[in-house]
Design a protein around this motif. Structure first.
Motif, PDB file in Angstrom:
ATOM      1  N   GLY A 140       0.813  -1.210   0.000  1.00 33.89           N
ATOM      2  CA  GLY A 140       0.000   0.000   0.000  1.00 33.89           C
ATOM      3  C   GLY A 140       0.846   1.259   0.000  1.00 33.89           C
ATOM      4  N   ASN A 141       2.019   1.180   0.643  1.00 32.18           N
ATOM      5  CA  ASN A 141       2.910   2.319   0.700  1.00 32.18           C
ATOM      6  C   ASN A 141       3.533   2.628  -0.657  1.00 32.18           C
ATOM      7  OD1 ASN A 141       4.288   4.398   2.053  1.00 32.18           O
ATOM      8  ND2 ASN A 141       6.085   3.119   2.323  1.00 32.18           N
ATOM      9  N   GLU A 142       3.717   1.615  -1.478  1.00 30.47           N
ATOM     10  CA  GLU A 142       4.407   1.792  -2.759  1.00 30.47           C
ATOM     11  C   GLU A 142       3.482   1.724  -3.970  1.00 30.47           C
ATOM     12  OE1 GLU A 142       7.463   2.623  -2.823  1.00 30.47           O
ATOM     13  OE2 GLU A 142       8.150   2.130  -0.812  1.00 30.47           O
ATOM     14  N   ILE A 143       2.309   1.101  -3.809  1.00 35.42           N
ATOM     15  CA  ILE A 143       1.484   0.802  -4.972  1.00 35.42           C
ATOM     16  C   ILE A 143       0.969   2.058  -5.660  1.00 35.42           C
ATOM     17  CG2 ILE A 143      -0.753   0.686  -3.819  1.00 35.42           C
ATOM     18  CD1 ILE A 143       0.583  -1.762  -6.470  1.00 35.42           C
ATOM     19  N   PHE A 144       0.874   3.167  -4.946  1.00 36.44           N
ATOM     20  CA  PHE A 144       0.455   4.432  -5.557  1.00 36.44           C
ATOM     21  C   PHE A 144       1.657   5.342  -5.830  1.00 36.44           C
ATOM     22  CE2 PHE A 144      -3.295   3.116  -3.024  1.00 36.44           C
ATOM     23  CZ  PHE A 144      -4.174   2.930  -4.079  1.00 36.44           C
ATOM     24  N   LYS A 145       2.640   5.315  -4.928  1.00 34.89           N
ATOM     25  CA  LYS A 145       3.801   6.185  -5.104  1.00 34.89           C
ATOM     26  C   LYS A 145       4.602   5.841  -6.346  1.00 34.89           C
ATOM     27  CE  LYS A 145       6.371   6.112  -1.513  1.00 34.89           C
ATOM     28  NZ  LYS A 145       7.089   6.132  -0.233  1.00 34.89           N
ATOM     29  N   GLN A 146       4.891   4.558  -6.519  1.00 35.86           N
ATOM     30  CA  GLN A 146       5.790   4.181  -7.609  1.00 35.86           C
ATOM     31  C   GLN A 146       5.150   4.339  -9.003  1.00 35.86           C
ATOM     32  OE1 GLN A 146       8.796   4.075  -6.831  1.00 35.86           O
ATOM     33  NE2 GLN A 146       8.300   4.053  -4.639  1.00 35.86           N
ATOM     34  N   PRO A 147       3.907   3.891  -9.219  1.00 38.73           N
ATOM     35  CA  PRO A 147       3.291   4.169 -10.525  1.00 38.73           C
ATOM     36  C   PRO A 147       3.180   5.669 -10.805  1.00 38.73           C
ATOM     37  CG  PRO A 147       2.095   2.426  -9.425  1.00 38.73           C
ATOM     38  CD  PRO A 147       3.053   2.975  -8.430  1.00 38.73           C
ATOM     39  N   ALA A 148       2.872   6.476  -9.760  1.00 35.49           N
ATOM     40  CA  ALA A 148       2.796   7.924  -9.960  1.00 35.49           C
ATOM     41  C   ALA A 148       4.156   8.484 -10.345  1.00 35.49           C
ATOM     42  CB  ALA A 148       2.285   8.607  -8.691  1.00 35.49           C
ATOM     43  N   THR A 149       5.215   8.016  -9.677  1.00 34.85           N
ATOM     44  CA  THR A 149       6.568   8.457 -10.016  1.00 34.85           C
ATOM     45  C   THR A 149       6.920   8.057 -11.447  1.00 34.85           C
ATOM     46  OG1 THR A 149       7.252   8.229  -7.696  1.00 34.85           O
ATOM     47  CG2 THR A 149       8.995   8.304  -9.356  1.00 34.85           C
ATOM     48  N   LEU A 150       6.615   6.832 -11.819  1.00 33.32           N
ATOM     49  CA  LEU A 150       6.892   6.368 -13.178  1.00 33.32           C
ATOM     50  C   LEU A 150       6.124   7.190 -14.205  1.00 33.32           C
ATOM     51  CD1 LEU A 150       8.096   4.324 -15.163  1.00 33.32           C
ATOM     52  CD2 LEU A 150       6.167   2.806 -14.650  1.00 33.32           C
ATOM     53  N   LEU A 151       4.857   7.460 -13.936  1.00 38.61           N
ATOM     54  CA  LEU A 151       4.022   8.216 -14.868  1.00 38.61           C
ATOM     55  C   LEU A 151       4.579   9.610 -15.102  1.00 38.61           C
ATOM     56  CD1 LEU A 151       1.387   8.435 -16.509  1.00 38.61           C
ATOM     57  CD2 LEU A 151       0.266   9.226 -14.416  1.00 38.61           C
ATOM     58  N   PHE A 152       4.950  10.302 -14.024  1.00 33.76           N
ATOM     59  CA  PHE A 152       5.441  11.667 -14.171  1.00 33.76           C
ATOM     60  C   PHE A 152       6.881  11.699 -14.694  1.00 33.76           C
ATOM     61  CE2 PHE A 152       1.802  12.465 -11.451  1.00 33.76           C
ATOM     62  CZ  PHE A 152       1.264  13.584 -12.063  1.00 33.76           C
TER      63      PHE A 152
END
Length: 586
Positions: A140-152
């Protein structure tokens, strides 16, 4: 991720915190994927190292420098609140899963526990739920952070490619991204298999420890200390080997993805040299590529965590989804206090489908009958008694009380009308008073003390260090066998149920304790329908009816005088035990 969808319902009570964690993750991704790289490569470095930088004032330099910690501060705060809120959500979900797990254990039938060891169930309820919490929290800590980082980060690459001539060709270096999928899939497949082995082996270790702690006296009496240590060592060593397999595969993933990332950066460097790409654009694109590959690496780690979480979830769901078998009917018959007429009609029962323990049993016991169940070991006596409180479901036929089929009543209504005193009563690690209250939770202090007096327990309770407030220890270990039995009888007095089941309540007691228990029982059985599982014939002298069991059937029934003359099996059992008793007395 689909496997975790049913558990989203647990987030309803904390949806504000969950939404907050998602927003913080999105902010972290924007800063990591785009803003941080843009501030450094497009603003700070070109301004500070440009030809006109020497003409800037101290305040201007300080302003550019302050941009860096300012961006990192906002990023750090976003990471902190994301991590905190996700952990809060994970712990809340774990709390509910553990509660559901425990509640399910309370509802499952007794034969379920015969198929599962206590150590394995402890491992599922503690180790597996801990693994699930770690998965929910970490993922849960990474599942939103990492895709968002990759997207941007990808957005930053597209932005720079569109504003710098020939820079778009550098995006071809991202062709190495799909290569990262192969090690992620390879490692994930092996992690899942090893994680299943790990959770199973944790159950074995827990079972070894639980079994050892429950048999401390026997281990020392038979000198089994070294044997037990060797058994535990073997289990722990097997656990170690499985853990190291998981460490091997988990450690393999990150360096592999980093190596694949380096290939992309190397290709970018070569192309930038020959295409004369400005150094600021080159650094910006390399930074964006780095921030694109870092999430890919962490997503690979997330995949490994998910595999371990899925393995733990499989073991937990075996309990959560286990069939109840014994449940309340859709429209139960209203039941208050029963009279206690017990009837078995063509009842058969099998713990396993191929072996019947009871076979076509039919008997009618009027209210107030004191009925003893006798027969060889394994003849079906305990099974017969255990069907009355519906600890098990009959395979064929039906059991009724006062003409009402047990399956038509609420389980709680049925069992409220039954008191049970077992051969080895269990007391909880609480005060004597609270253990007595288990008989009837709403009883007054006077009623509790009167029940203790009726069971000849009041005097010994008052002699304890804190009287009724004395802690009895685990399973009542601070009390003697006779004292525990009298507390159990006091609970039965307090319950005052119309049906009483006695599983040879005096078989393991000394003569003085047995005398107290027998006197208490003579008063306790008055006006009740009583089932006495008799292992010693001396306990059935007050029985008005005796049922003789052989190979799952009632082969004779009646009073002692009648059975002794008409039932060869009963006569043989009685004479054998009386003879053995005479030899002991001699």
């Amino acid at each position: 991720m689909r496997r975790f969808v049913p558990y989203i319902k647990y987030l309803k009570a904390i949806r504000a915190q969950f939404i907050g964690s998602v927003l913080c993750a999105a902010l972290y991704g924007i800063i990591s994927g785009f803003v941080l790289n843009y501030v450094l490569m497009k603003k700070v470095l070109p301004a500070v190292f440009s030809e006109g930088a020497r003409d800037m004032s101290t305040w201007q330099i300080a302003g550019y420098a302050a941009l860096v910690p300012a961006v990192f501060l906002v990023r750090a705060l976003a990471a902190f609140f994301n991590s905190y809120l996700v952990s809060l959500c994970g712990v809340r979900v774990l709390e509910q899963v553990r509660l559901d797990f425990f509640q399910r254990l309370q509802a499952l039938p007794l034969n379920f526990f015969a198929r599962h060891t206590s150590g394995d169930l402890l491992s599922r309820g503690l180790a597996d739920t801990n693994q699930l919490q770690y998965t929910l929290t970490n993922v849960g800590n990474e599942i939103f952070k990492q895709p968002a980082t990759l997207l941007f980060a990808l957005g930053a690459l597209i932005y720079e490619a569109s504003s710098t001539p020939d820079a778009w060709k550098m995006l071809l270096c991202l062709a190495s991204v799909p290569l990262a999928v192969f090690p992620i899939r390879y490692v994930g497949k092996h992690i899942l298999r090893r994680a299943q082995q790990l959770q199973s082996q944790l159950g074995v270790v827990s079972d070894r420890l639980s079994e050892n702690l429950s048999a401390t006296k026997e281990i020392r009496a038979f000198g089994l200390e070294e044997r037990e240590t060797n058994r535990f060592r073997t289990a722990v060593q097997s656990l170690f080997h499985v853990q190291m397999k998981i460490v091997k595969y988990s450690s393999f993933l990150s360096p592999t993805i980093e190596f694949i990332s380096s290939l992309g950066i190397a290709g970018t460097l070569v192309y930038a040299y020959y295409a004369n790409i400005p150094w600021t654009s080159f650094l910006f694109i390399v930074g964006a590529i780095y921030f694109a590959y870092e999430p890919i690496k962490k997503i690979g780690a997330i995949n490994n965590d998910l595999k371990r979480g899925l393995s733990a979830l499989d073991r937990i769901e075996e309990i959560l989804n286990a069939p109840l078998e014994i449940d309340d009917p859709a429209n139960p018959v209203a039941v208050d206090r029963l009279q206690g007429r017990i009837a078995f009609q063509n009842v058969s029962f099998a713990y396993k489908t191929d072996t019947h323990v009871l076979k076509d049993v039919t008997i009618d016991l009027p209210p107030g009958t004191v009925c003893a169940l006798v027969g060889p070991s394994g003849a079906g006596k305990s099974t017969f008694a255990n069907l009355v409180p519906r600890f098990y479901e009959v395979s064929n036929g039906g059991v009724t009380i006062d003409g009402i089929d047990l399956r038509a009543m609420k389980v709680a209504d049925l069992r409220r009308n039954i008191a049970l005193v077992s051969q080895d009563p269990v007391l909880f690690n609480d005060t004597i008073y609270n253990n007595l209250l288990l008989g009837r939770a709403g009883a007054t202090r006077e009623e509790v003390e009167q029940a203790a007096k009726d069971a000849f327990a009041h005097d010994f309770i008052l002699s304890q260090p804190n009287g009724y407030d004395t802690m009895v220890g685990e399973r009542g270990g601070k009390l003697s066998g006779g004292q525990k039995q009298r507390v159990a009888l006091a609970r039965a007095f307090l319950r005052n149920a119309p049906i009483l089941i006695l599983d040879e309540a005096t078989s393991a007691l000394d003569s003085e304790s047995e005398a107290f228990i027998q006197r208490a029982l003579q008063k306790l059985v008055v006006g009740k329908t009583v089932l006495i599982i008799a292992h010693r014939f001396s306990t059935i002298r007050d029985a008005s009816k005796i049922l003789v069991f052989e190979e799952g059937r009632i082969v004779a029934h009646g009073p002692h005088a009648q059975l002794y003359g008409t039932s060869p099996l009963y006569k043989t059992l009685y004479d054998r035990q009386q003879g053995a008793g005479a030899e002991v007395r001699a």
